[in-house]
Design a protein around this motif. Structure first.
Motif, PDB file in Angstrom:
ATOM      1  N   ILE A  84       0.853  -1.209  -0.147  1.00  0.00           N
ATOM      2  CA  ILE A  84       0.133   0.257   0.064  1.00  0.00           C
ATOM      3  C   ILE A  84       0.944   1.287   0.076  1.00  0.00           C
ATOM      4  O   ILE A  84       0.613   2.273  -0.781  1.00  0.00           O
ATOM      5  CB  ILE A  84      -0.887   0.161   1.208  1.00  0.00           C
ATOM      6  N   LEU A  85       1.990   1.348   0.931  1.00  0.00           N
ATOM      7  CA  LEU A  85       2.582   2.570   0.912  1.00  0.00           C
ATOM      8  C   LEU A  85       3.726   2.760  -0.138  1.00  0.00           C
ATOM      9  O   LEU A  85       3.736   3.909  -0.731  1.00  0.00           O
ATOM     10  CB  LEU A  85       3.348   2.669   2.267  1.00  0.00           C
ATOM     11  N   GLU A  86       4.203   1.731  -0.862  1.00  0.00           N
ATOM     12  CA  GLU A  86       5.178   2.059  -1.845  1.00  0.00           C
ATOM     13  C   GLU A  86       5.023   1.258  -3.158  1.00  0.00           C
ATOM     14  O   GLU A  86       5.011   1.695  -4.336  1.00  0.00           O
ATOM     15  CB  GLU A  86       6.605   1.719  -1.597  1.00  0.00           C
ATOM     16  N   PHE A  87       4.787  -0.003  -2.985  1.00  0.00           N
ATOM     17  CA  PHE A  87       4.726  -0.925  -4.223  1.00  0.00           C
ATOM     18  C   PHE A  87       3.739  -0.312  -5.244  1.00  0.00           C
ATOM     19  O   PHE A  87       3.993  -0.073  -6.307  1.00  0.00           O
ATOM     20  CB  PHE A  87       4.773  -2.360  -3.993  1.00  0.00           C
ATOM     21  N   SER A  88       2.558  -0.341  -4.880  1.00  0.00           N
ATOM     22  CA  SER A  88       1.374  -0.303  -5.833  1.00  0.00           C
ATOM     23  C   SER A  88       1.476   1.115  -6.412  1.00  0.00           C
ATOM     24  O   SER A  88       1.473   1.458  -7.692  1.00  0.00           O
ATOM     25  CB  SER A  88       0.160  -0.661  -5.088  1.00  0.00           C
ATOM     26  N   PRO A  89       1.384   2.287  -5.483  1.00  0.00           N
ATOM     27  CA  PRO A  89       1.293   3.700  -5.937  1.00  0.00           C
ATOM     28  C   PRO A  89       2.717   3.986  -6.645  1.00  0.00           C
ATOM     29  O   PRO A  89       2.697   4.615  -7.644  1.00  0.00           O
ATOM     30  CB  PRO A  89       1.311   4.641  -4.668  1.00  0.00           C
ATOM     31  N   THR A  90       3.889   3.736  -6.209  1.00  0.00           N
ATOM     32  CA  THR A  90       5.132   4.209  -6.650  1.00  0.00           C
ATOM     33  C   THR A  90       5.629   3.261  -7.901  1.00  0.00           C
ATOM     34  O   THR A  90       6.061   3.909  -9.011  1.00  0.00           O
ATOM     35  CB  THR A  90       6.322   4.327  -5.726  1.00  0.00           C
ATOM     36  N   ILE A  91       5.856   1.985  -7.454  1.00  0.00           N
ATOM     37  CA  ILE A  91       6.354   1.012  -8.618  1.00  0.00           C
ATOM     38  C   ILE A  91       5.359   0.837  -9.580  1.00  0.00           C
ATOM     39  O   ILE A  91       6.107   0.957 -10.864  1.00  0.00           O
ATOM     40  CB  ILE A  91       6.883  -0.263  -7.942  1.00  0.00           C
ATOM     41  N   ILE A  92       4.441   0.897  -9.461  1.00  0.00           N
ATOM     42  CA  ILE A  92       3.283   0.589 -10.652  1.00  0.00           C
ATOM     43  C   ILE A  92       3.396   1.718 -11.217  1.00  0.00           C
ATOM     44  O   ILE A  92       3.362   1.899 -12.825  1.00  0.00           O
ATOM     45  CB  ILE A  92       2.010   0.393 -10.084  1.00  0.00           C
ATOM     46  N   SER A  93       3.403   3.218 -10.864  1.00  0.00           N
ATOM     47  CA  SER A  93       3.539   4.387 -11.513  1.00  0.00           C
ATOM     48  C   SER A  93       4.990   4.502 -12.307  1.00  0.00           C
ATOM     49  O   SER A  93       4.824   5.018 -13.405  1.00  0.00           O
ATOM     50  CB  SER A  93       3.374   5.489 -10.652  1.00  0.00           C
ATOM     51  N   LEU A  94       5.722   4.030 -11.851  1.00  0.00           N
ATOM     52  CA  LEU A  94       7.061   4.032 -12.587  1.00  0.00           C
ATOM     53  C   LEU A  94       7.002   3.125 -13.693  1.00  0.00           C
ATOM     54  O   LEU A  94       7.667   3.181 -14.901  1.00  0.00           O
ATOM     55  CB  LEU A  94       8.220   3.512 -11.564  1.00  0.00           C
ATOM     56  N   ILE A  95       6.368   1.746 -13.539  1.00  0.00           N
ATOM     57  CA  ILE A  95       6.036   0.929 -14.682  1.00  0.00           C
ATOM     58  C   ILE A  95       5.168   1.640 -15.657  1.00  0.00           C
ATOM     59  O   ILE A  95       5.352   1.570 -16.841  1.00  0.00           O
ATOM     60  CB  ILE A  95       5.288  -0.215 -14.046  1.00  0.00           C
ATOM     61  N   LEU A  96       4.269   2.292 -15.237  1.00  0.00           N
ATOM     62  CA  LEU A  96       3.255   2.891 -16.198  1.00  0.00           C
ATOM     63  C   LEU A  96       4.097   4.123 -16.945  1.00  0.00           C
ATOM     64  O   LEU A  96       3.646   4.448 -17.975  1.00  0.00           O
ATOM     65  CB  LEU A  96       1.882   3.602 -15.442  1.00  0.00           C
ATOM     66  N   ALA A  97       4.982   4.773 -16.300  1.00  0.00           N
ATOM     67  CA  ALA A  97       5.714   5.955 -16.925  1.00  0.00           C
ATOM     68  C   ALA A  97       6.421   5.174 -18.137  1.00  0.00           C
ATOM     69  O   ALA A  97       6.581   5.757 -19.110  1.00  0.00           O
ATOM     70  CB  ALA A  97       6.577   6.375 -16.024  1.00  0.00           C
ATOM     71  N   GLY A  98       6.812   4.133 -18.039  1.00  0.00           N
ATOM     72  CA  GLY A  98       7.434   3.394 -19.212  1.00  0.00           C
ATOM     73  C   GLY A  98       6.566   2.927 -20.269  1.00  0.00           C
ATOM     74  O   GLY A  98       6.656   3.236 -21.391  1.00  0.00           O
ATOM     75  N   LYS A  99       5.329   2.442 -19.767  1.00  0.00           N
ATOM     76  CA  LYS A  99       4.475   2.023 -20.987  1.00  0.00           C
ATOM     77  C   LYS A  99       3.574   3.136 -21.486  1.00  0.00           C
ATOM     78  O   LYS A  99       3.697   3.387 -22.636  1.00  0.00           O
ATOM     79  CB  LYS A  99       3.446   0.972 -20.255  1.00  0.00           C
ATOM     80  N   VAL A 100       3.071   3.964 -20.446  1.00  0.00           N
ATOM     81  CA  VAL A 100       1.904   5.066 -20.960  1.00  0.00           C
ATOM     82  C   VAL A 100       2.685   6.192 -21.361  1.00  0.00           C
ATOM     83  O   VAL A 100       2.609   6.665 -22.407  1.00  0.00           O
ATOM     84  CB  VAL A 100       1.089   5.276 -19.959  1.00  0.00           C
ATOM     85  N   GLY A 101       3.848   6.423 -20.526  1.00  0.00           N
ATOM     86  CA  GLY A 101       4.607   7.997 -20.890  1.00  0.00           C
ATOM     87  C   GLY A 101       5.365   7.581 -22.507  1.00  0.00           C
ATOM     88  O   GLY A 101       5.224   8.609 -23.177  1.00  0.00           O
TER      89      GLY A 101
END
Lengths: 246, 254
Positions: A84-101
């Motif tokens: 809840i604190l790091e993996f889902s919000p931060t790591i998933i956002s970093l992954i989405l930056a790669g895919k979506v960005g």
């Protein structure tokens, strides 16, 4: 170009992007399309990563706790907190930056080098608003859902790995994920997600919008979109953590 | 009518255009000609407002374009139709959607009316039964024609064509040139064509300006063009073997 100029140009682009749309109905239609492209189509990778990361967090926590003084439910507790604190919000956002960005920068960059953005400008269309605003709205609306799904699947993956490998019982794992639960951690995660979604779309769109040259430069913009989005996300993550948790 | 007064443009330290003065008349095919890198596309982009000049003015019917409020500028832009060198059709939209796009953005028409208008424009450029195709599925010539159909969808007062013949075979080029000329007469538009294609100049050029090294080197009609004693202009015009043959024939016939 100096960083000050980039920052200034980024905020000027934001001003144009957030100005009043010419046709709200047309913008909304594009937003729905973007919700599918940027959100729904990211569900697969988010689900896969979440299940495996949850499993890995559980196994690693368990193997690193070998003291008899530490109760076994700590494994579930650690999985929940990490997710809840790091993996889902931060790591998933970093992954989405790669895919979506990279997708956003490549799409807008290609439109720039093929003069399609010039065509929009000459027609009198606010090209920044038309191209970027639906992406921002779509990401800001969809990413929190992706992250909530990720939270659930990550904890589920942790339970699956923990119980499947016999390192923890279902009862102990459930006790752990319920132990000392503070609902604000979920709100904190969702606030971070919304901010990161805004960063991913705007930083990537900025890179694409100011692409000049040809296909090689589109590739460079796409790479920069990912790198800069990641850097800004990490800085924002630190700032938000300090602001919201301390 | 569009008037350019003392227009200068530079990028960083590179002076691209210096003191350009020109008048582009209504109902005529006005041409900006010059070698690659002479500054003609930059001039066109300054006229349509994609670049802001450091000095000078662009007047649309006497109103200074770059001094206008953003809303007024958008209003003028909605009266401009532009055909781009690479057509600039939207990849993600079909032929019909491309032509309907400006109508969707700026008109209050119902969908059926927009479709009717788009079909009229497509028929005018001889694109029939291609509504559902995407730009990638069209030939270069067809893309240009769809680009023209999109440019005329809003009944523009001003029509800009940037290198309309680039990448096209000579026959298709003539079709496009004739189409531009016909549309200019039909809609009484102020048409500006940026080109270095001498065939196009001889086919349609009525009011021509020659840009050389960022300056306006010469202006006149197509008849005067062949008889000019301007050295740089002659080098440009008679660069091709075909035009040299024309020159020989002219000399032979006195």
């Amino acid at each position: 170009m100096s960083i000050i100029l980039h920052i200034g140009r980024y905020f000027m682009l934001l001003r144009d992007t957030l100005s009043r749309p010419e046709r709200v109905s047309l913008y909304w239609k594009r937003t729905v399309e973007e919700m599918d492209l940027l959100g729904v189509k990211s569900l697969g990778i988010v689900a896969l990563l979440s299940v495996f990361m949850g499993a890995v967090i559980t196994i690693q926590t368990s193997t690193n706790i070998d003291s008899a003084w530490i109760p076994s439910y700590v494994v579930g507790f650690t999985t929940r907190q990490s997710t809840i604190l790091e993996f889902s919000p931060t790591i998933i956002s970093l992954i989405l930056a790669g895919k979506v960005g990279s997708n956003i920068a490549a799409e807008i960059g290609s439109m720039r080098v093929k003069e399609q953005i010039d065509a929009l400008d000459i027609m009198g269309v606010n090209s920044a608003g038309y191209l970027i605003l639906p992406k921002i709205v779509a990401s800001v609306l969809m990413n929190p859902f992706l992250v909530m799904i990720s939270m659930f699947l990550s904890i589920f993956g942790g339970w699956l790995a923990g119980v499947g490998t016999g390192i923890i019982s279902t009862e102990a794992f459930i006790e752990g994920i319920q132990y000392d639960f503070d609902p604000f951690t979920v709100i904190y995660a969702l606030i971070k997600t919304v901010v990161f979604a805004f960063i991913i779309t705007t930083v990537s769109a900025y890179q694409g919008y100011y692409t000049s040259g040809g296909t090689r430069e589109v590739g460079i913009s796409s790479t920069r979109a990912v790198v800069y989005s990641d850097v800004v996300i990490l800085i924002a993550n630190y700032a938000l953590t300090q602001l919201l948790l301390i | 009518m569009i008037e350019v007064q003392g227009l200068s443009k530079r990028f960083g330290t590179v002076q691209v255009l210096t003191d350009i003065n020109a008048v582009f008349a209504k109902g005529q095919v006005n041409q900006i000609i010059g070698k690659s890198g002479s500054g003609k596309s930059v001039l066109a982009k300054c006229i349509v407002g994609l670049h802001k000049p450091e000095e000078g003015k662009v007047l649309y019917e006497g109103r200074s374009f770059h001094d206008m409020e953003a809303e007024d500028m958008r209003g003028i832009r909605q009266e401009i139709g532009m055909l781009f060198q690479g057509s600039a059709l939207f990849d993600s939209m079909s032929v019909l959607e491309n032509v309907m796009f400006p109508l969707k953005m700026f008109s209050a028409m119902a969908r059926s009316e927009m479709e009717d208008r788009a079909h009229v424009c497509l028929k005018r450029v001889n694109i029939l039964d291609k509504d559902a195709l995407y730009p990638a599925e069209l030939s270069g010539g067809m893309q240009k024609r769809v680009g023209i159909a999109r440019a005329i969808a809003m009944n523009p007062k001003y029509l800009f064509c940037d290198e309309p013949n680039s990448g096209l075979d000579p026959q298709t080029s003539i079709v496009i040139d004739e189409l531009i000329k016909e549309l200019t007469e039909e809609f009484n538009t102020t048409t500006i064509v940026i080109t270095h294609d001498m065939n196009s100049v001889m086919e349609t050029g009525e009011n021509i300006i020659f840009i050389h090294k960022g300056r306006m080197w010469w202006k006149g009609g197509r008849e005067e063009l062949l008889h000019s004693d301007n050295k740089e202009l002659n080098e440009f015009i008679f660069a091709s073997a075909l035009m040299r043959q024309v020159k020989k024939a002219m000399i032979k016939n006195g």
